[in-house]
Design a protein around this motif. Structure first.
Motif, PDB file in Angstrom:
ATOM      1  N   THR A  45       0.531  -1.498   0.365  1.00  0.00           N
ATOM      2  CA  THR A  45       0.043   0.243   0.006  1.00  0.00           C
ATOM      3  C   THR A  45       0.586   0.832   0.581  1.00  0.00           C
ATOM      4  N   MET A  46       2.142   1.395   0.473  1.00  0.00           N
ATOM      5  CA  MET A  46       2.861   2.821   1.046  1.00  0.00           C
ATOM      6  C   MET A  46       3.486   2.571  -0.275  1.00  0.00           C
ATOM      7  N   LEU A  47       3.770   1.612  -1.118  1.00  0.00           N
ATOM      8  CA  LEU A  47       5.018   1.678  -2.073  1.00  0.00           C
ATOM      9  C   LEU A  47       4.263   1.687  -3.114  1.00  0.00           C
ATOM     10  N   ARG A  48       2.132   1.841  -3.341  1.00  0.00           N
ATOM     11  CA  ARG A  48       1.772   2.212  -4.266  1.00  0.00           C
ATOM     12  C   ARG A  48       1.493   3.251  -4.352  1.00  0.00           C
ATOM     13  N   ARG A  49       0.821   3.583  -3.377  1.00  0.00           N
ATOM     14  CA  ARG A  49       0.944   5.363  -2.274  1.00  0.00           C
ATOM     15  C   ARG A  49       2.103   6.363  -3.882  1.00  0.00           C
ATOM     16  N   LEU A  50       3.715   6.007  -2.723  1.00  0.00           N
ATOM     17  CA  LEU A  50       4.644   6.492  -3.298  1.00  0.00           C
ATOM     18  C   LEU A  50       5.569   6.421  -4.825  1.00  0.00           C
ATOM     19  N   CYS A  51       4.981   5.588  -5.175  1.00  0.00           N
ATOM     20  CA  CYS A  51       5.131   5.014  -7.183  1.00  0.00           C
ATOM     21  C   CYS A  51       3.679   6.265  -7.539  1.00  0.00           C
TER      22      CYS A  51
END
Length: 125
Positions: A45-51
């Motif tokens: 979830t965090m990775l998707r947000r920062l991507c």
């Protein structure tokens, strides 16, 4: 306008990526589990947000930075300066130095940064 403000946990997560990139996403999940106590779903979830914010990319299961730590810090600093001091670096320095006395070494470092910038150092965007 891009949202450059990283929260505390976003910044800790970003630091893990910058320190280990390029990093396989599975390895990032394990790292976040041990370093941050996160579940796999939290990491993704965090990775998707920062991507989505254009800071990182996850391509073929390998995570890497689109923006360097320095670029993100620079953008965050500009946003803070704009939001808090109407974009005025002198106002910021006046407020900061009214509370904290700079050492002669810090003054010299700041003067050198200003000198370099005035001589066509790093661009100010």
């Amino acid at each position: 306008m891009m949202d450059w403000k990283l929260g505390k946990m976003e910044l800790r997560f970003a630091e893990l990526i910058w320190e280990g990139e390029p990093i396989p996403s599975g390895e990032l999940v394990k790292l976040c589990q041990t370093q941050l106590g996160w579940k796999k779903s939290t990491t993704y979830t965090m990775l998707r947000r920062l991507c989505q914010r254009g800071i990182f990319q996850n391509q073929d299961g390998v995570v890497s930075a689109l923006l360097s730590r320095r670029e993100v810090e620079g953008q965050q600093s500009r946003a803070f300066l704009q939001d808090t001091f109407q974009g005025s670096l002198p106002r910021f320095l006046a407020a900061f130095t009214s509370q904290v006395r700079l050492t002669p070494e810090e003054v010299a470092q700041l003067q050198e940064i200003i000198r370099q910038n005035g001589e066509g150092g790093e661009p100010r965007d």
